[in-house]
Every structure is written in structure tokens, then in C-alpha cells.
Design a protein around this motif. Structure first.
Motif, PDB file in Angstrom:
ATOM      1  N   PHE A   1       0.823  -1.209   0.000  1.00 30.03           N
ATOM      2  CA  PHE A   1       0.000   0.000   0.000  1.00 30.03           C
ATOM      3  C   PHE A   1       0.862   1.266   0.000  1.00 30.03           C
ATOM      4  O   PHE A   1       0.462   2.295  -0.539  1.00 30.03           O
ATOM      5  N   ALA A   2       2.057   1.191   0.582  1.00 26.92           N
ATOM      6  CA  ALA A   2       2.951   2.347   0.575  1.00 26.92           C
ATOM      7  C   ALA A   2       3.451   2.648  -0.835  1.00 26.92           C
ATOM      8  O   ALA A   2       3.662   3.814  -1.195  1.00 26.92           O
ATOM      9  N   ARG A   3       3.634   1.601  -1.637  1.00 32.22           N
ATOM     10  CA  ARG A   3       4.146   1.794  -2.993  1.00 32.22           C
ATOM     11  C   ARG A   3       3.061   1.995  -4.030  1.00 32.22           C
ATOM     12  O   ARG A   3       3.331   2.510  -5.122  1.00 32.22           O
ATOM     13  N   ALA A   4       1.853   1.562  -3.730  1.00 33.06           N
ATOM     14  CA  ALA A   4       0.792   1.527  -4.736  1.00 33.06           C
ATOM     15  C   ALA A   4       0.484   2.902  -5.309  1.00 33.06           C
ATOM     16  O   ALA A   4       0.328   3.066  -6.531  1.00 33.06           O
ATOM     17  N   GLY A   5       0.392   3.913  -4.455  1.00 33.87           N
ATOM     18  CA  GLY A   5       0.000   5.233  -4.930  1.00 33.87           C
ATOM     19  C   GLY A   5       0.976   5.851  -5.901  1.00 33.87           C
ATOM     20  O   GLY A   5       0.583   6.516  -6.872  1.00 33.87           O
ATOM     21  N   SER A   6       2.270   5.634  -5.682  1.00 33.89           N
ATOM     22  CA  SER A   6       3.299   6.234  -6.536  1.00 33.89           C
ATOM     23  C   SER A   6       3.867   5.273  -7.571  1.00 33.89           C
ATOM     24  O   SER A   6       4.772   5.637  -8.330  1.00 33.89           O
ATOM     25  N   ASN A   7       3.357   4.041  -7.576  1.00 31.87           N
ATOM     26  CA  ASN A   7       3.858   3.018  -8.498  1.00 31.87           C
ATOM     27  C   ASN A   7       5.364   2.823  -8.347  1.00 31.87           C
ATOM     28  O   ASN A   7       6.089   2.650  -9.320  1.00 31.87           O
ATOM     29  N   ALA A   8       5.830   2.870  -7.098  1.00 31.31           N
ATOM     30  CA  ALA A   8       7.260   2.758  -6.827  1.00 31.31           C
ATOM     31  C   ALA A   8       7.719   1.304  -6.893  1.00 31.31           C
ATOM     32  O   ALA A   8       6.934   0.369  -6.713  1.00 31.31           O
ATOM     33  N   SER A   9       9.006   1.141  -7.136  1.00 33.14           N
ATOM     34  CA  SER A   9       9.600  -0.192  -7.124  1.00 33.14           C
ATOM     35  C   SER A   9       9.825  -0.646  -5.695  1.00 33.14           C
ATOM     36  O   SER A   9      10.046   0.177  -4.803  1.00 33.14           O
ATOM     37  N   PRO A  10       9.799  -1.941  -5.438  1.00 32.20           N
ATOM     38  CA  PRO A  10      10.060  -2.443  -4.083  1.00 32.20           C
ATOM     39  C   PRO A  10      11.530  -2.298  -3.726  1.00 32.20           C
ATOM     40  O   PRO A  10      12.386  -2.095  -4.602  1.00 32.20           O
ATOM     41  N   ALA A  11      11.819  -2.398  -2.441  1.00 30.26           N
ATOM     42  CA  ALA A  11      13.204  -2.277  -1.990  1.00 30.26           C
ATOM     43  C   ALA A  11      14.074  -3.397  -2.541  1.00 30.26           C
ATOM     44  O   ALA A  11      15.245  -3.201  -2.840  1.00 30.26           O
ATOM     45  N   VAL A  12      13.509  -4.577  -2.671  1.00 37.26           N
ATOM     46  CA  VAL A  12      14.239  -5.731  -3.194  1.00 37.26           C
ATOM     47  C   VAL A  12      13.440  -6.324  -4.341  1.00 37.26           C
ATOM     48  O   VAL A  12      12.297  -6.737  -4.159  1.00 37.26           O
ATOM     49  N   SER A  13      14.040  -6.342  -5.529  1.00 37.67           N
ATOM     50  CA  SER A  13      13.306  -6.872  -6.679  1.00 37.67           C
ATOM     51  C   SER A  13      14.147  -7.775  -7.567  1.00 37.67           C
ATOM     52  O   SER A  13      13.619  -8.416  -8.468  1.00 37.67           O
ATOM     53  N   ASP A  14      15.462  -7.814  -7.320  1.00 38.63           N
ATOM     54  CA  ASP A  14      16.324  -8.634  -8.175  1.00 38.63           C
ATOM     55  C   ASP A  14      16.346 -10.081  -7.673  1.00 38.63           C
ATOM     56  O   ASP A  14      17.372 -10.612  -7.262  1.00 38.63           O
ATOM     57  N   TYR A  15      15.177 -10.725  -7.709  1.00 39.87           N
ATOM     58  CA  TYR A  15      15.072 -12.097  -7.220  1.00 39.87           C
ATOM     59  C   TYR A  15      16.022 -13.027  -7.970  1.00 39.87           C
ATOM     60  O   TYR A  15      16.099 -13.006  -9.202  1.00 39.87           O
ATOM     61  N   ALA A  16      16.701 -13.868  -7.229  1.00 38.47           N
ATOM     62  CA  ALA A  16      17.530 -14.900  -7.840  1.00 38.47           C
ATOM     63  C   ALA A  16      16.634 -15.939  -8.504  1.00 38.47           C
ATOM     64  O   ALA A  16      15.579 -16.287  -7.958  1.00 38.47           O
ATOM     65  N   PRO A  17      17.008 -16.451  -9.670  1.00 38.60           N
ATOM     66  CA  PRO A  17      16.204 -17.495 -10.320  1.00 38.60           C
ATOM     67  C   PRO A  17      15.939 -18.699  -9.421  1.00 38.60           C
ATOM     68  O   PRO A  17      14.867 -19.296  -9.480  1.00 38.60           O
ATOM     69  N   ALA A  18      16.911 -19.036  -8.571  1.00 41.70           N
ATOM     70  CA  ALA A  18      16.712 -20.166  -7.653  1.00 41.70           C
ATOM     71  C   ALA A  18      15.611 -19.864  -6.651  1.00 41.70           C
ATOM     72  O   ALA A  18      14.803 -20.734  -6.314  1.00 41.70           O
ATOM     73  N   HIS A  19      15.563 -18.621  -6.160  1.00 43.98           N
ATOM     74  CA  HIS A  19      14.519 -18.231  -5.209  1.00 43.98           C
ATOM     75  C   HIS A  19      13.143 -18.321  -5.863  1.00 43.98           C
ATOM     76  O   HIS A  19      12.180 -18.811  -5.244  1.00 43.98           O
ATOM     77  N   VAL A  20      13.024 -17.860  -7.095  1.00 45.35           N
ATOM     78  CA  VAL A  20      11.744 -17.920  -7.807  1.00 45.35           C
ATOM     79  C   VAL A  20      11.269 -19.362  -7.926  1.00 45.35           C
ATOM     80  O   VAL A  20      10.107 -19.675  -7.631  1.00 45.35           O
ATOM     81  N   ALA A  21      12.167 -20.255  -8.345  1.00 46.62           N
ATOM     82  CA  ALA A  21      11.789 -21.664  -8.496  1.00 46.62           C
ATOM     83  C   ALA A  21      11.421 -22.281  -7.162  1.00 46.62           C
ATOM     84  O   ALA A  21      10.429 -23.023  -7.054  1.00 46.62           O
ATOM     85  N   ARG A  22      12.197 -21.976  -6.120  1.00 45.65           N
ATOM     86  CA  ARG A  22      11.905 -22.551  -4.801  1.00 45.65           C
ATOM     87  C   ARG A  22      10.533 -22.116  -4.298  1.00 45.65           C
ATOM     88  O   ARG A  22       9.744 -22.930  -3.807  1.00 45.65           O
ATOM     89  N   VAL A  23      10.241 -20.829  -4.399  1.00 42.26           N
ATOM     90  CA  VAL A  23       8.959 -20.318  -3.900  1.00 42.26           C
ATOM     91  C   VAL A  23       7.794 -20.972  -4.639  1.00 42.26           C
ATOM     92  O   VAL A  23       6.819 -21.439  -4.022  1.00 42.26           O
ATOM     93  N   LEU A  24       7.875 -21.038  -5.943  1.00 45.74           N
ATOM     94  CA  LEU A  24       6.788 -21.619  -6.733  1.00 45.74           C
ATOM     95  C   LEU A  24       6.634 -23.113  -6.453  1.00 45.74           C
ATOM     96  O   LEU A  24       5.513 -23.625  -6.316  1.00 45.74           O
ATOM     97  N   PHE A  25       7.740 -23.819  -6.351  1.00 42.13           N
ATOM     98  CA  PHE A  25       7.684 -25.260  -6.113  1.00 42.13           C
ATOM     99  C   PHE A  25       7.205 -25.569  -4.687  1.00 42.13           C
ATOM    100  O   PHE A  25       6.480 -26.539  -4.468  1.00 42.13           O
ATOM    101  N   GLU A  26       7.604 -24.744  -3.727  1.00 43.64           N
ATOM    102  CA  GLU A  26       7.139 -24.953  -2.355  1.00 43.64           C
ATOM    103  C   GLU A  26       5.635 -24.725  -2.260  1.00 43.64           C
ATOM    104  O   GLU A  26       4.915 -25.506  -1.617  1.00 43.64           O
ATOM    105  N   GLY A  27       5.142 -23.652  -2.893  1.00 49.32           N
ATOM    106  CA  GLY A  27       3.703 -23.400  -2.874  1.00 49.32           C
ATOM    107  C   GLY A  27       2.916 -24.501  -3.546  1.00 49.32           C
ATOM    108  O   GLY A  27       1.855 -24.923  -3.058  1.00 49.32           O
TER     109      GLY A  27
END
Length: 460
Positions: A322-348
Motif C-alpha cells: 500500500f505504501a508503494r501503490a499510490g506512486s507506483n514505486a519499485s520495491p526495496a528488493v526486486s532482483d530475485y535470484a532465479p533459484a529463489h523464484v523456483a523454490r517459492v513456486l515449487f514450495e507453494g
């Protein structure tokens, strides 16, 4: 004296030197096969596996008798569509009415036109599907670089998976191919095209939706609001476009049958809850309890693991959004590692498997190819015993899926194995979530530099 003379013999010295050289090279090869960051070794293993699977699948089609399960029913269901019928309530086969979305109809209508309904030609087509599917899965693993190359062989060792593809011709194969393609695109921060692929997989079979919660955590937590809205809109529009031919003619019947969430599976075919009596299995209370556990586990993992780098899901994720929504700002951390993306999706996805009310034999395809990454790729680091424990878990899971018909004992063993893996995920420390190695949100953002990290690769 004779021994000393032999040692001074040039031939003996040469043989000894060759043996030492071979031993050194073998150790170097084993080290490379055990190094997740060795790109060349990973590519070589992938090439060997793909070539070997082409040969193996061909031999299976040639030597192993085909078993009819759903192919003829699929052909009957799409036969009505090819004959001009657009009312989903009237599209039926030997096993009952059509219960899959329109993507399934188009794929199997094309297969019917391609093969004329011939089973052997259908099997040949599925050999191609299997190899393409495996190539996409291997691309996900190669992009992640968190699993030793030798472990990739485990992706090709399941008897049940080969049967699902080339001896049963199930639609789960197409759905998961699109799902893994989406994972690969997400790894490369191609969120819009990734959600298009994700929606195409859902249009074949709804099990792909098991990855939706972790995918949304990654998308909303790692991108600007405009990118997140564009990706979700792309998924919705893709679904509408795929179903348009039916939605424009008989919208109510299409929505009712293609997305039938209330369907109750037959207890006889359950692989995971055969030890539960039928009265309990079909009861709404049992379904509600499993759904509650599923949702609780998703929220717990989102807080403890998936968004830990951002301070957890409660309340940091919500507050940050909600803090970023109004200004369409980027998050503090966005350069997700490909391994993190796969782990999160596979865990879910795995959480959805653990708490599914009924897993039929073809549903093994929903998560088998995620197990090596979950076990060796950082999700279950807390499990003791190294590779021996992980191999034992995969063998136990595979054995349970090959018991036919399933028994109360096989179901209990499968549930226990799933429980051990889920416990390993819960108790393991989260590996770095980003390419810069950030595992958790700094307690003092000013002391950590104060500057927001920006993505290193352009997003869609």
C-alpha cells in the motif's frame, strides 16, 4: 630386487602415471558434477538426458503395451467440438462429461486431427511432448543453478511419469509443460509473458492454480504495481480469449463445467488418503479441514520464507504494497535470484499437493519434477543424512505412486514422506532471495545504505 626392477621399468612407470592421471580427471569430473554453478557440466548432463529420453521413450512405445484410460474419452469429447457443438454440457465421453477448460479442447482436437484418434500415433506425439516438457524443466534447473548436475538424472527415473506421458496420454502433461514454461519466464523476470503461459496451463487443467499464491507473492512483492496489474490482466485476458468460442455461445455451461471446483473425486482412486474411510473422505468437513490447512501453510510459508527478505508477510508485505501503490514505486528488493523464484513456486505447489483431498495416479506429474530442487536446491537444507536421505525420500514417494491399487499402507507412507519434506522446508533457513545475496531485510535500512535496490534485468 625384482620388485625394485619392476618399479624402474618404463612401462610400469607409464602405467602408474596414466592411472594417476585418470584418477585426477575422475575426481575433477565428480567435483564438476557436484557443483551447481558449473554451467558447462549442467548443459552436458541436460543434453545427455534429452538424447537418452528420446531413445527410452521410443523403446517404451515399441515394447510396452498401451493401457487405455482416458484417450478414447478425450477423443469423444473433442469429437463433439469438431462436429460443431459449443455447449459444454453436451460434450461427453466414455468417462462422463467434459470437465476441463477450452485449452484442453483445442489441444486434443488438434491431436485428433493429427492422429485420426490412432493410439500409436498419439503415443508418438506424446514422446515429443515428453521431450519438450523435459527440456523446459531442465531449463528451469539450469537457470536456477542450485542443484548439482548429477541430481538432474533423477528427473528421468520415474516409471510412473513415463507411463503418464507415453502409455496414458494424459492432459496433465500439457498443463505442466505450460506451468514450467511460466516458471522459467518468471525466473527471467518476464512477468507478463509468464502469466500468459501460466493462464494457458490453467486452460488445460486447473491444477496449475496451485502455483498462483506463491506467484502472486513474487509478483506483487517484487515488482511495481503497474507491472503486477499488467501481468494479472494478461492472464485474465488469455483465459477469456481461450474460452471465447464457448463463452460467446453458452457462457453458463462453460463456466459451470470447465471450472467445477465442487467436484468430489472417487475414493477408490485416491493415492494419498486411502487410509481414510469413504464417509470421511467425501464429507464437506474433511474438505474444509484440508482447505484450512492448505491456506494456513501458504500464509505461514509466505511469512517465514517467501517474503522473509522483506520483513515477512505480516504486516510488512501488506504495508509495503500500500505504501508503494499510490506512486507506483519499485520495491526495496526486486532482483530475485532465479533459484529463489523456483523454490517459492515449487514450495507453494507442494503445499497444495500435501493437502489435496485426492491425488489420482496422473497427478504425480503435478510435482514429481519439483522434488529434486526441493530436496537438493536449498528448500530442505535442515534434513539430516545428506543425499542418502533425499534419495530415500524420492524412492519412497516413487514406490507409493507405483502401488496399484493404492492401499492404506502406501497412502500412509506417501503422506509421511510428504510430511518429512514439508517439515524440512519449514525448518530450513531461507537461502539468499536475491542475486545480491540478501536473505533477510536489514534491521536498519539507513545503515545498509538507504538506497533501494533496483532490478538488474528489465521487466516486462
Amino acid at each position: 630386487e625384482g620388485f625394485n626392477n619392476a618399479r624402474n621399468n618404463p612401462d610400469w612407470l607409464c602405467t602408474r602415471a596414466m592411472a594417476a592421471t585418470m584418477a585426477t580427471r575422475a575426481r575433477a569430473l565428480l567435483a564438476r558434477l557436484n557443483d551447481p554453478r558449473d554451467v558447462a557440466a549442467t548443459r552436458a548432463v541436460c543434453a545427455v538426458l534429452l538424447l537418452g529420453e528420446c531413445v527410452l521413450c521410443g523403446l517404451i512405445v515399441w515394447k510396452v503395451p498401451y493401457t487405455e484410460i482416458d484417450w478414447r474419452a478425450y477423443m469423444d469429447e473433442v469429437g463433439g467440438y469438431l462436429g460443431g457443438e459449443r455447449d459444454y454440457l453436451k460434450l461427453k465421453g466414455d468417462t462422463g462429461p467434459l470437465v476441463y477448460p477450452a485449452g484442453f479442447v483445442y489441444i486434443y482436437a488438434w491431436l485428433k486431427q493429427l492422429t485420426g484418434g490412432d493410439i500409436f500415433l498419439g503415443q508418438c506425439a506424446f514422446v515429443g511432448v515428453y521431450v519438450i516438457h523435459l527440456a523446459i524443466v531442465l531449463a528451469v534447473y539450469a537457470e536456477a543453478r542450485c542443484v548439482p548436475p548429477w541430481v538432474l538424472a533423477a528427473l528421468c527415473l520415474s516409471k510412473r511419469i513415463h507411463s503418464i506421458f507415453v502409455l496414458r496420454l494424459f492432459n496433465d502433461c500439457f498443463a505442466m509443460a505450460f506451468a514450467y514454461l511460466a516458471v522459467f519466464l518468471f525466473q527471467r523476470k518476464r512477468w507478463v509473458s509468464g502469466f500468459v503461459a501460466f493462464s494457458l496451463g490453467t486452460s488445460v487443467k486447473m491444477n496449475v492454480l496451485l502455483m498462483a499464491p506463491p506467484a502472486l507473492v513474487l509478483l506483487v512483492g517484487g515488482e511495481r504495481l503497474s507491472v503486477a496489474c499488467a501481468a494479472v490482466a494478461a492472464a485474465v485476458l488469455t483465459q477469456l480469449a481461450v474460452g471465447y468460442e464457448f463463452l460467446s455461445a453458452h457462457p453458463a455451461s462453460y463456466v459451470r463445467k470447465a471450472f467445477e471446483f465442487s467436484r468430489v473425486f472417487i475414493h477408490h482412486w485416491s493415492v494419498n488418503f486411502k487410509f481414510v474411510v469413504n464417509e470421511t473422505f467425501v464429507s464437506p468437513a474433511f474438505a474444509a479441514a484440508l482447505l484450512a490447512c492448505h491456506l494456513a501453510a501458504l500464509l505461514a510459508l509466505a511469512h517465514r520464507r517467501w517474503h522473509r527478505h522483506g520483513g515477512g508477510f505480516f504486516p510488512a508485505f501488506v504495508v509495503d504494497f500500500f505504501a508503494r501503490a499510490g506512486s507506483n514505486a519499485s520495491p526495496a528488493v526486486s532482483d530475485y535470484a532465479p533459484a529463489h523464484v523456483a523454490r517459492v513456486l515449487f514450495e507453494g505447489n507442494f503445499v497444495g499437493i500435501v493437502f489435496a483431498r485426492s491425488l489420482h495416479y496422473q497427478f504425480y506429474e503435478w510435482y514429481y519434477h519439483t522434488l529434486p530442487l526441493l530436496l537438493w536446491g536449498g528448500s530442505c537444507e535442515s534434513l539430516p543424512g545428506g543425499s542418502a536421505t533425499r534419495v530415500a525420500l524420492m524412492v519412497a514417494v516413487e514406490r507409493c505412486w507405483n502401488v496399484f491399487p493404492s492401499t492404506p499402507t502406501s497412502s500412509l507412507v506417501l503422506l509421511a514422506a510428504h510430511g518429512v519434506i514439508l517439515g524440512g522446508i519449514w525448518t530450513s533457513k531461507q537461502p539468499p532471495a536475491t542475486t545480491s545475496g540478501v536473505a533477510e531485510r536489514p534491521t536498519n535500512r539507513r545503515s545498509s545504505g538507504g538506497a533501494r535496490r533496483r532490478t538488474t534485468r528489465k521487466s516486462e
